[in-house]
Design an enzyme around this catalytic site. Sequence first.
Site, PDB file in Angstrom:
ATOM      1  N   LYS A 150      59.178  -3.962 -27.260  1.00 47.86           N
ATOM      2  CA  LYS A 150      60.526  -4.614 -27.503  1.00 47.86           C
ATOM      3  C   LYS A 150      60.508  -6.014 -26.537  1.00 47.86           C
ATOM      4  O   LYS A 150      60.748  -7.174 -26.909  1.00 47.86           O
ATOM      5  CB  LYS A 150      61.746  -4.066 -27.087  1.00 47.86           C
ATOM      6  CG  LYS A 150      62.165  -3.031 -27.907  1.00 47.86           C
ATOM      7  CD  LYS A 150      63.801  -2.625 -27.745  1.00 47.86           C
ATOM      8  CE  LYS A 150      64.044  -2.182 -26.066  1.00 47.86           C
ATOM      9  NZ  LYS A 150      63.407  -0.555 -25.920  1.00 47.86           N
TER      10      LYS A 150
ATOM     11  N   ARG B  42      72.660  -0.767 -26.700  1.00 50.05           N
ATOM     12  CA  ARG B  42      71.805   0.489 -26.719  1.00 50.05           C
ATOM     13  C   ARG B  42      72.793   1.866 -26.934  1.00 50.05           C
ATOM     14  O   ARG B  42      72.466   2.855 -26.793  1.00 50.05           O
ATOM     15  CB  ARG B  42      71.582   0.644 -25.123  1.00 50.05           C
ATOM     16  CG  ARG B  42      70.333   1.271 -25.007  1.00 50.05           C
ATOM     17  CD  ARG B  42      69.858   1.079 -23.296  1.00 50.05           C
ATOM     18  NE  ARG B  42      68.736   1.317 -23.127  1.00 50.05           N
ATOM     19  CZ  ARG B  42      67.607   0.512 -22.839  1.00 50.05           C
ATOM     20  NH1 ARG B  42      67.859  -0.690 -22.874  1.00 50.05           N
ATOM     21  NH2 ARG B  42      66.509   1.151 -22.530  1.00 50.05           N
TER      22      ARG B  42
ATOM     23  N   ARG C 195      56.127   0.964 -13.292  1.00 54.54           N
ATOM     24  CA  ARG C 195      57.779   0.707 -13.175  1.00 54.54           C
ATOM     25  C   ARG C 195      58.206   2.069 -12.614  1.00 54.54           C
ATOM     26  O   ARG C 195      57.802   3.024 -12.943  1.00 54.54           O
ATOM     27  CB  ARG C 195      58.200   0.437 -14.552  1.00 54.54           C
ATOM     28  CG  ARG C 195      59.173  -0.876 -14.563  1.00 54.54           C
ATOM     29  CD  ARG C 195      59.539  -1.306 -15.698  1.00 54.54           C
ATOM     30  NE  ARG C 195      60.440  -0.307 -16.522  1.00 54.54           N
ATOM     31  CZ  ARG C 195      60.947  -0.721 -17.603  1.00 54.54           C
ATOM     32  NH1 ARG C 195      60.803  -1.805 -18.206  1.00 54.54           N
ATOM     33  NH2 ARG C 195      61.900  -0.034 -18.198  1.00 54.54           N
TER      34      ARG C 195
ATOM     35  N   ARG D 137      64.296   9.329 -20.594  1.00 54.86           N
ATOM     36  CA  ARG D 137      64.581   8.176 -21.249  1.00 54.86           C
ATOM     37  C   ARG D 137      64.387   8.285 -22.769  1.00 54.86           C
ATOM     38  O   ARG D 137      65.139   7.952 -23.701  1.00 54.86           O
ATOM     39  CB  ARG D 137      63.770   6.885 -20.815  1.00 54.86           C
ATOM     40  CG  ARG D 137      64.301   6.341 -19.690  1.00 54.86           C
ATOM     41  CD  ARG D 137      63.192   5.393 -18.869  1.00 54.86           C
ATOM     42  NE  ARG D 137      62.750   4.339 -19.496  1.00 54.86           N
ATOM     43  CZ  ARG D 137      61.609   3.910 -19.489  1.00 54.86           C
ATOM     44  NH1 ARG D 137      60.560   4.179 -18.620  1.00 54.86           N
ATOM     45  NH2 ARG D 137      61.363   2.755 -20.193  1.00 54.86           N
TER      46      ARG D 137
ATOM     47  N   ARG E 249      51.674   1.474 -19.037  1.00 57.10           N
ATOM     48  CA  ARG E 249      52.240   0.531 -18.899  1.00 57.10           C
ATOM     49  C   ARG E 249      52.217   0.103 -17.278  1.00 57.10           C
ATOM     50  O   ARG E 249      52.605   0.906 -16.621  1.00 57.10           O
ATOM     51  CB  ARG E 249      53.733   0.568 -19.480  1.00 57.10           C
ATOM     52  CG  ARG E 249      54.259  -0.776 -19.030  1.00 57.10           C
ATOM     53  CD  ARG E 249      55.579  -1.097 -19.832  1.00 57.10           C
ATOM     54  NE  ARG E 249      56.822  -0.104 -19.570  1.00 57.10           N
ATOM     55  CZ  ARG E 249      57.833   0.009 -20.304  1.00 57.10           C
ATOM     56  NH1 ARG E 249      58.129  -1.011 -21.304  1.00 57.10           N
ATOM     57  NH2 ARG E 249      58.924   0.784 -19.916  1.00 57.10           N
TER      58      ARG E 249
HETATM   59  P1  ADP Z   1      62.973   0.408 -21.879  1.00 57.00           P
HETATM   60  O1  ADP Z   1      63.408  -0.075 -22.943  1.00 57.00           O
HETATM   61  O2  ADP Z   1      61.717   0.501 -21.631  1.00 57.00           O
HETATM   62  O3  ADP Z   1      63.604   1.890 -21.792  1.00 57.00           O
HETATM   63  P2  ADP Z   1      64.583  -1.440 -20.130  1.00 57.00           P
HETATM   64  O4  ADP Z   1      63.900  -2.197 -19.357  1.00 57.00           O
HETATM   65  O5  ADP Z   1      65.449  -1.955 -21.680  1.00 57.00           O
HETATM   66  O6  ADP Z   1      63.653  -0.418 -20.679  1.00 57.00           O
HETATM   67  O7  ADP Z   1      65.855  -0.732 -19.689  1.00 57.00           O
HETATM   68  C1  ADP Z   1      65.369   0.193 -18.282  1.00 57.00           C
HETATM   69  C2  ADP Z   1      66.685   0.933 -17.941  1.00 57.00           C
HETATM   70  O8  ADP Z   1      67.926   0.201 -17.690  1.00 57.00           O
HETATM   71  C3  ADP Z   1      67.444   1.883 -18.990  1.00 57.00           C
HETATM   72  O9  ADP Z   1      66.526   3.220 -18.789  1.00 57.00           O
HETATM   73  C4  ADP Z   1      68.708   1.866 -18.502  1.00 57.00           C
HETATM   74  O10 ADP Z   1      68.827   2.900 -17.327  1.00 57.00           O
HETATM   75  C5  ADP Z   1      69.064   0.524 -18.011  1.00 57.00           C
HETATM   76  N1  ADP Z   1      69.674  -0.236 -19.227  1.00 57.00           N
HETATM   77  C6  ADP Z   1      69.208  -1.397 -19.740  1.00 57.00           C
HETATM   78  N2  ADP Z   1      69.696  -1.701 -20.721  1.00 57.00           N
HETATM   79  C7  ADP Z   1      70.923  -1.038 -21.007  1.00 57.00           C
HETATM   80  C8  ADP Z   1      72.232  -0.899 -21.465  1.00 57.00           C
HETATM   81  N3  ADP Z   1      72.559  -1.641 -22.407  1.00 57.00           N
HETATM   82  N4  ADP Z   1      73.158  -0.012 -21.525  1.00 57.00           N
HETATM   83  C9  ADP Z   1      72.990   1.000 -20.626  1.00 57.00           C
HETATM   84  N5  ADP Z   1      71.726   1.146 -19.738  1.00 57.00           N
HETATM   85  C10 ADP Z   1      71.104   0.143 -19.772  1.00 57.00           C
END
Ligand code: ADP
Length: 227
Positions: A22, A97, A165, A176, A134
């Site tokens: 994404k 999300r 990360r 996750r 990654r």
């Molecule tokens: P990925 O898509 O690789 O899981 P992101 O970089 O989008 O990772 O998000 C990393 C972390 O940030 C998530 O696992 C969550 O803890 C938090 N996060 C990001 N966006 C949201 C959201 N819209 N609502 C709740 N938590 C979020």
Amino acid sequence: MTGAVTRGPINLVVLGPPGAGKGTQAVDFAQRQGTPNISTGDILRDAVRAESELGRRAKATIDAGGLVDDQLMIGIVRERLAHPDAARGFVLDGFPRTVAQAIAFDEIMTGHGPLAVVDIAVPDDALVERLARRRVCGQCGHATSVAAGESRTTCERCGGELVLRSDDTEATVRERLRVYAETTKPLVDYYSSRPNFRAVDGQQSPAEVGAALTQAVEDMLAEGTAG
Ligand code: ADP
Ligand code: ZN
């Protein structure tokens, strides 16, 4: 990567499980159409790095693989989308999300122009391996994938150090993916019956996924279904 986008910019939400690619697609698409890319993951990681109040509140949740509180996230996105640079279109990566975030987002989007929602679909078993490979640049945040046995440690963009990360460790990745299946996947159902929704196959090269994503958006705009 495909060429420049010729029509006016659109508002795009990119959905997909962790590791679907994404972030890469969102950055590329936003750059091609000349609009901001708004990544809630990046906003939170920046806050953690800056040790702000938000960062302090979010860090433990992120590292455990959980989701940050809906109302907090909704507030952050509402505020970010009110910035003038988002008025002519934006790409949103990582939000909504949860269904609660999607309901709030419907309201935020009222009067905000055409919206397309694209899900980058990748089967579960491919994701664990992708996330293990990654690496991110500690300096500029650029994400890259290392091959098995590869020992590359510097970022090709800025020369910074590539690191795992903090939430890409095996235990957190599993959590996750569990949270994704339980909480975020229902979002695909929330959007999938809408005319402005498409799914693209995420198991292709980044360039091919980018082309499919762009095509999906073009199709929706041509049909007049992005709305
Ligand atoms: P990925 O898509 O690789 O899981 P992101 O970089 O989008 O990772 O998000 C990393 C972390 O940030 C998530 O696992 C969550 O803890 C938090 N996060 C990001 N966006 C949201 C959201 N819209 N609502 C709740 N938590 C979020
Ligand atoms: Zn870098």
